[in-house]
Write a protein that holds these residues in place. Structure first.
Motif, PDB file in Angstrom:
ATOM      1  N   ASP A   1       3.972   7.994  -4.117  1.00 23.71           N
ATOM      2  CA  ASP A   1       4.066   7.105  -3.063  1.00 23.71           C
ATOM      3  C   ASP A   1       4.999   7.997  -2.023  1.00 23.71           C
ATOM      4  O   ASP A   1       6.055   8.331  -2.359  1.00 23.71           O
ATOM      5  CB  ASP A   1       4.688   5.666  -3.141  1.00 23.71           C
ATOM      6  CG  ASP A   1       4.655   4.603  -1.875  1.00 23.71           C
ATOM      7  OD1 ASP A   1       3.984   5.300  -0.978  1.00 23.71           O
ATOM      8  OD2 ASP A   1       5.561   3.877  -2.073  1.00 23.71           O
TER       9      ASP A   1
ATOM     10  N   PRO B   1      -6.034   2.620  -2.522  1.00 20.21           N
ATOM     11  CA  PRO B   1      -5.573   1.364  -2.322  1.00 20.21           C
ATOM     12  C   PRO B   1      -5.780   0.900  -0.806  1.00 20.21           C
ATOM     13  O   PRO B   1      -5.873   1.693  -0.243  1.00 20.21           O
ATOM     14  CB  PRO B   1      -3.955   1.518  -2.421  1.00 20.21           C
ATOM     15  CG  PRO B   1      -3.866   3.132  -2.156  1.00 20.21           C
ATOM     16  CD  PRO B   1      -5.083   3.859  -2.900  1.00 20.21           C
ATOM     17  N   GLU B   2      -6.303  -0.301  -0.746  1.00 21.64           N
ATOM     18  CA  GLU B   2      -6.710  -0.695   0.371  1.00 21.64           C
ATOM     19  C   GLU B   2      -7.628  -0.385   1.051  1.00 21.64           C
ATOM     20  O   GLU B   2      -8.199  -0.801   2.331  1.00 21.64           O
ATOM     21  CB  GLU B   2      -5.332  -0.750   1.426  1.00 21.64           C
ATOM     22  CG  GLU B   2      -4.182  -1.251   1.008  1.00 21.64           C
ATOM     23  CD  GLU B   2      -4.076  -2.616   1.129  1.00 21.64           C
ATOM     24  OE1 GLU B   2      -4.564  -3.440   1.921  1.00 21.64           O
ATOM     25  OE2 GLU B   2      -3.363  -3.430   0.083  1.00 21.64           O
ATOM     26  N   LEU B   3      -8.544   0.746   0.674  1.00 22.43           N
ATOM     27  CA  LEU B   3      -9.703   1.284   1.175  1.00 22.43           C
ATOM     28  C   LEU B   3     -10.903   0.543   0.541  1.00 22.43           C
ATOM     29  O   LEU B   3     -10.957   0.328  -0.780  1.00 22.43           O
ATOM     30  CB  LEU B   3      -9.559   2.796   0.895  1.00 22.43           C
ATOM     31  CG  LEU B   3      -8.456   3.613   1.361  1.00 22.43           C
ATOM     32  CD1 LEU B   3      -9.013   5.193   1.115  1.00 22.43           C
ATOM     33  CD2 LEU B   3      -8.349   3.388   2.844  1.00 22.43           C
ATOM     34  N   SER B   4     -11.842   0.371   1.311  1.00 25.93           N
ATOM     35  CA  SER B   4     -13.254  -0.421   0.968  1.00 25.93           C
ATOM     36  C   SER B   4     -14.003   0.885   0.254  1.00 25.93           C
ATOM     37  O   SER B   4     -13.982   1.985   0.562  1.00 25.93           O
ATOM     38  CB  SER B   4     -13.763  -0.499   2.332  1.00 25.93           C
ATOM     39  OG  SER B   4     -15.185  -1.109   1.877  1.00 25.93           O
ATOM     40  N   GLN B   5     -14.361   0.314  -0.972  1.00 28.75           N
ATOM     41  CA  GLN B   5     -15.359   1.057  -1.872  1.00 28.75           C
ATOM     42  C   GLN B   5     -16.659   0.490  -1.735  1.00 28.75           C
ATOM     43  O   GLN B   5     -17.436   0.767  -2.573  1.00 28.75           O
ATOM     44  CB  GLN B   5     -14.719   0.887  -3.088  1.00 28.75           C
ATOM     45  CG  GLN B   5     -13.195   1.710  -3.188  1.00 28.75           C
ATOM     46  CD  GLN B   5     -12.613   1.982  -4.770  1.00 28.75           C
ATOM     47  OE1 GLN B   5     -13.522   2.577  -5.466  1.00 28.75           O
ATOM     48  NE2 GLN B   5     -11.308   1.758  -4.750  1.00 28.75           N
TER      49      GLN B   5
ATOM     50  N   MET C   1       0.838  -1.180  -0.019  1.00 25.26           N
ATOM     51  CA  MET C   1       0.129  -0.067  -0.177  1.00 25.26           C
ATOM     52  C   MET C   1       0.894   1.424  -0.113  1.00 25.26           C
ATOM     53  O   MET C   1       1.755   1.485   0.903  1.00 25.26           O
ATOM     54  CB  MET C   1      -0.772  -0.087   1.167  1.00 25.26           C
ATOM     55  CG  MET C   1      -1.708   1.257   1.463  1.00 25.26           C
ATOM     56  SD  MET C   1      -2.896   0.976   2.778  1.00 25.26           S
ATOM     57  CE  MET C   1      -3.381   2.480   2.904  1.00 25.26           C
TER      58      MET C   1
ATOM     59  N   THR D   1      -8.110   6.705   6.687  1.00 23.40           N
ATOM     60  CA  THR D   1      -7.401   6.460   5.165  1.00 23.40           C
ATOM     61  C   THR D   1      -6.079   5.859   5.213  1.00 23.40           C
ATOM     62  O   THR D   1      -5.409   5.543   4.131  1.00 23.40           O
ATOM     63  CB  THR D   1      -7.299   7.748   4.489  1.00 23.40           C
ATOM     64  OG1 THR D   1      -6.529   8.592   5.249  1.00 23.40           O
ATOM     65  CG2 THR D   1      -8.721   8.409   4.121  1.00 23.40           C
ATOM     66  N   GLY D   2      -5.784   5.671   6.417  1.00 20.44           N
ATOM     67  CA  GLY D   2      -4.442   5.060   6.665  1.00 20.44           C
ATOM     68  C   GLY D   2      -3.144   6.037   6.326  1.00 20.44           C
ATOM     69  O   GLY D   2      -1.983   5.533   6.147  1.00 20.44           O
TER      70      GLY D   2
ATOM     71  N   TRP E   1      -4.238   7.239  -6.911  1.00 20.85           N
ATOM     72  CA  TRP E   1      -3.730   5.905  -6.606  1.00 20.85           C
ATOM     73  C   TRP E   1      -4.885   4.922  -6.688  1.00 20.85           C
ATOM     74  O   TRP E   1      -4.627   3.714  -6.296  1.00 20.85           O
ATOM     75  CB  TRP E   1      -2.964   5.764  -5.346  1.00 20.85           C
ATOM     76  CG  TRP E   1      -2.003   6.811  -4.962  1.00 20.85           C
ATOM     77  CD1 TRP E   1      -1.425   7.559  -5.989  1.00 20.85           C
ATOM     78  CD2 TRP E   1      -1.299   7.242  -3.780  1.00 20.85           C
ATOM     79  NE1 TRP E   1      -0.273   8.130  -5.147  1.00 20.85           N
ATOM     80  CE2 TRP E   1      -0.491   8.097  -3.930  1.00 20.85           C
ATOM     81  CE3 TRP E   1      -1.553   6.860  -2.195  1.00 20.85           C
ATOM     82  CZ2 TRP E   1       0.493   8.732  -2.973  1.00 20.85           C
ATOM     83  CZ3 TRP E   1      -0.975   7.370  -1.288  1.00 20.85           C
ATOM     84  CH2 TRP E   1       0.152   8.403  -1.616  1.00 20.85           C
TER      85      TRP E   1
ATOM     86  N   THR F   1       2.161   5.165   0.915  1.00 21.67           N
ATOM     87  CA  THR F   1       2.155   5.948   2.016  1.00 21.67           C
ATOM     88  C   THR F   1       1.949   7.226   1.882  1.00 21.67           C
ATOM     89  O   THR F   1       2.401   7.682   0.882  1.00 21.67           O
ATOM     90  CB  THR F   1       3.700   5.613   2.756  1.00 21.67           C
ATOM     91  OG1 THR F   1       3.959   4.252   3.088  1.00 21.67           O
ATOM     92  CG2 THR F   1       3.611   6.533   3.996  1.00 21.67           C
TER      93      THR F   1
END
Length: 164
Positions: free
Chosen positions: A94, A151-155, A1, A27-28, A148, A3
């Motif tokens: 990134d 990435p890694e986020l629930s949609q 993922m 969002t990380g 991006w 950064t």
């Protein structure tokens, strides 16, 4: 993922920082707080705005802007109402840093003048002085994440049943 780093330079209003903390947690994104701050980190207003998201948050603290730059390298994008270029006209790589100034004064003029190619603005009516800081951060975060492809986020929506 990838950064994403969010930098708040000398934030003054605890609720704004709490809201930004919540955005970063959801969002990380890593949150970097650069002092001096206009509140203490245990301020009830700060905690209330972030509510139950604090355990998701990666937060780092710095005494000054010089301290921050001595410990971090990468691509920095400085958000300012004085910028000639829109925040959507740049590509966010990134591990980039989205840097936001304090509510009453923004980022130091010297920093903006030293980095003219990295200063961006969020479009708004010319009569408006600025957006709320936490809203501006959210706009910047989601533009980088959109580029991006989130990435890694629930949609997906929450698994609740709705009667539409």
């Amino acid at each position: 993922m990838p950064t994403l780093n969010i930098v708040m330079v000398e934030p003054e209003i605890p609720q704004n920082t709490g809201n930004v903390s919540r955005t970063c947690a959801a969002t990380g994104a890593i949150l970097h707080l650069v002092g001096p701050m206009g509140f203490t980190i245990d301020d009830k207003k700060l905690k209330r705005a972030g509510l139950d998201y604090w355990h998701f948050l990666d937060i780092r603290y710095y005494d000054t802007l010089a301290d921050f730059f001595s410990r971090n390298t990468g691509n920095f994008f400085y958000f300012s109402t004085k910028a000639p270029r829109n925040h959507t006209e740049v590509t966010y790589p990134d591990n980039c840093y989205l840097v936001f100034g304090k509510e009453t004064a923004g980022l130091p003029e010297e920093l903006l003048h030293q980095n003219p190619d990295s200063v961006v603005r969020i479009p708004m009516l010319s009569e408006a002085r600025s957006l709320n800081l936490s809203n501006a951060v959210a706009i910047g975060v989601y533009e980088a994440l959109r580029q991006w492809d989130f990435p890694e986020l629930s949609q997906e929506g929450h698994p609740r049943s709705f009667d539409w």
